[in-house]
Structures are given as structure tokens and as C-alpha cells.
Design a protein around this motif. Structure first.
Motif, short mmCIF file in Angstrom:
data_model
loop_
_atom_site.label_atom_id
_atom_site.label_comp_id
_atom_site.label_asym_id
_atom_site.label_seq_id
_atom_site.Cartn_x
_atom_site.Cartn_y
_atom_site.Cartn_z
N GLY A 78 5.36 8.86 -1.66
CA GLY A 78 4.59 8.53 -0.48
C GLY A 78 5.32 7.53 0.38
O GLY A 78 6.44 7.12 0.06
N VAL A 79 4.68 7.15 1.46
CA VAL A 79 5.22 6.10 2.32
C VAL A 79 4.59 4.78 1.85
O VAL A 79 3.37 4.67 1.76
CB VAL A 79 4.89 6.36 3.80
CG1 VAL A 79 5.42 5.22 4.66
CG2 VAL A 79 5.47 7.70 4.24
N LYS A 135 -3.23 12.36 2.01
CA LYS A 135 -4.16 11.45 1.36
C LYS A 135 -4.32 10.18 2.16
O LYS A 135 -3.50 9.86 3.02
CB LYS A 135 -3.68 11.14 -0.06
CG LYS A 135 -3.68 12.34 -1.00
CD LYS A 135 -3.38 11.91 -2.42
CE LYS A 135 -3.44 13.08 -3.38
NZ LYS A 135 -3.19 12.67 -4.79
N GLU A 136 -5.34 9.42 1.83
CA GLU A 136 -5.57 8.15 2.50
C GLU A 136 -4.62 7.09 1.94
O GLU A 136 -4.15 7.17 0.81
CB GLU A 136 -7.02 7.70 2.31
CG GLU A 136 -8.03 8.59 3.02
CD GLU A 136 -9.43 8.02 2.97
OE1 GLU A 136 -10.31 8.59 3.65
OE2 GLU A 136 -9.65 7.01 2.27
N ARG A 137 -4.41 6.07 2.77
CA ARG A 137 -3.60 4.95 2.31
C ARG A 137 -4.35 4.22 1.20
O ARG A 137 -5.57 4.03 1.28
CB ARG A 137 -3.33 4.01 3.48
CG ARG A 137 -2.29 2.95 3.23
CD ARG A 137 -2.02 2.14 4.47
NE ARG A 137 -1.51 2.96 5.57
CZ ARG A 137 -1.06 2.45 6.71
NH1 ARG A 137 -1.05 1.13 6.90
NH2 ARG A 137 -0.63 3.24 7.67
N PHE A 178 0.86 -1.17 0.00
CA PHE A 178 0.00 0.00 0.00
C PHE A 178 0.91 1.23 0.00
O PHE A 178 2.10 1.12 0.27
CB PHE A 178 -0.88 0.04 1.26
CG PHE A 178 -2.05 -0.90 1.21
CD1 PHE A 178 -1.88 -2.27 1.25
CD2 PHE A 178 -3.34 -0.41 1.15
CE1 PHE A 178 -2.96 -3.14 1.22
CE2 PHE A 178 -4.44 -1.26 1.13
CZ PHE A 178 -4.24 -2.62 1.16
N ARG A 179 0.32 2.37 -0.26
CA ARG A 179 1.08 3.61 -0.14
C ARG A 179 0.19 4.72 0.38
O ARG A 179 -1.04 4.67 0.24
CB ARG A 179 1.70 4.03 -1.48
CG ARG A 179 0.70 4.52 -2.51
CD ARG A 179 1.38 4.77 -3.83
NE ARG A 179 0.49 5.40 -4.80
CZ ARG A 179 0.82 5.59 -6.08
NH1 ARG A 179 2.00 5.20 -6.54
NH2 ARG A 179 -0.05 6.17 -6.89
N GLN A 180 0.84 5.71 0.97
CA GLN A 180 0.10 6.86 1.48
C GLN A 180 0.87 8.13 1.16
O GLN A 180 2.01 8.31 1.62
CB GLN A 180 -0.11 6.75 2.99
CG GLN A 180 -1.01 7.83 3.55
CD GLN A 180 -1.46 7.52 4.97
OE1 GLN A 180 -0.85 6.72 5.68
NE2 GLN A 180 -2.55 8.14 5.39
#
Length: 121
Positions: A91-92, A42-44, A36-38
Motif C-alpha cells: 500500500g501507500v 481500501k480505506e486509509r 497510516f497506510r492505504q
């Protein structure tokens, strides 16, 4: 139970990065795993998932053709090869695990810590 992600960094647009996630503390070889990314503010969001065997993969539309998810031979490590990176890929990135790819894409049972990916324009 631990999912350890690594491989993030800074890259220019159009470049490539490879992320890895090592699982330990459980028999993750029988679990589907994914990413996943965030992005900031923004939302994940779901990126990609792979079945325990590696034979079934699932991707978000925005990464199809650019990202490839794979598993190591021991199946307790998952990789995300990211090519043709765009600034909006910043993103993370988090790795996750669950019973199957559909579960991983929706509501993973396990989460790892994130690794930062920054794509400069």
C-alpha cells in the motif's frame, strides 16, 4: 509545514523495509507522529504512532511484533522498521502528526505525502 516520507520500495514476502519521515517547518519535536497506510481499493488505516518523547507507542494489531516505530534524536524524524512483510502489507504509507498518540491514531492534524510499499508473494 511539511512531512516528507521516504524509504518505500519493492520487497519479497518475509523481507524488511525501513521508512522514514522528516518533519520541517514547525516544532514537530513536541508532536506525536505516526504512520497510516492505504491499500488499493481500501480505506486509509492506522499503522503505528509514537509520542513526542518516544516513550509511548501504539500499534495496530495487524503489525504488532513485526513493525517498530521510533524517533530520531532530534525528534523531528520518525522511522518505521517493517519486518516479516506480507503481501497484504502492500500500500501507500503516509506519515502523520498530532498532539498525542491517540490523536495521531484517530484524526491527525498533519499529513505527509505517501511512499509506496509493495510486497510480492
Amino acid at each position: 509545514v511539511q512531512l516528507q516520507a521516504s524509504g518505500g520500495g519493492l520487497v519479497q514476502a518475509g523481507g524488511s523495509l525501513s521508512l522514514s519521515c522528516a518533519a520541517s517547518g514547525r516544532t514537530f519535536s513536541s508532536y506525536a507522529m505516526g504512520w497510516f497506510r492505504q491499500a488499493p481499493g481500501k480505506e486509509r488505516e492506522f499503522v503505528a504512532a509514537i509520542s513526542w518523547s518516544g516513550g509511548n507507542t501504539k500499534y495496530a494489531d495487524f503489525v504488532k511484533g513485526r513493525f517498530t516505530i521510533s524517533r530520531g534524536n532530534a525528534r523531528s524524524t520518525v522511522y518505521l522498521q517493517m519486518n516479516s512483510l506480507k503481501p497484504e502489507d502492500t500500500g501507500v504509507y503516509y506519515c502523520a502528526a498530532g498532539d498525542n498518540t491517540m490523536v495521531v491514531a484517530a484524526t491527525p492534524s498533519y499529513w505527509g505525502q505517501g511512499t509506496q510499499v509493495t510486497v510480492s508473494s
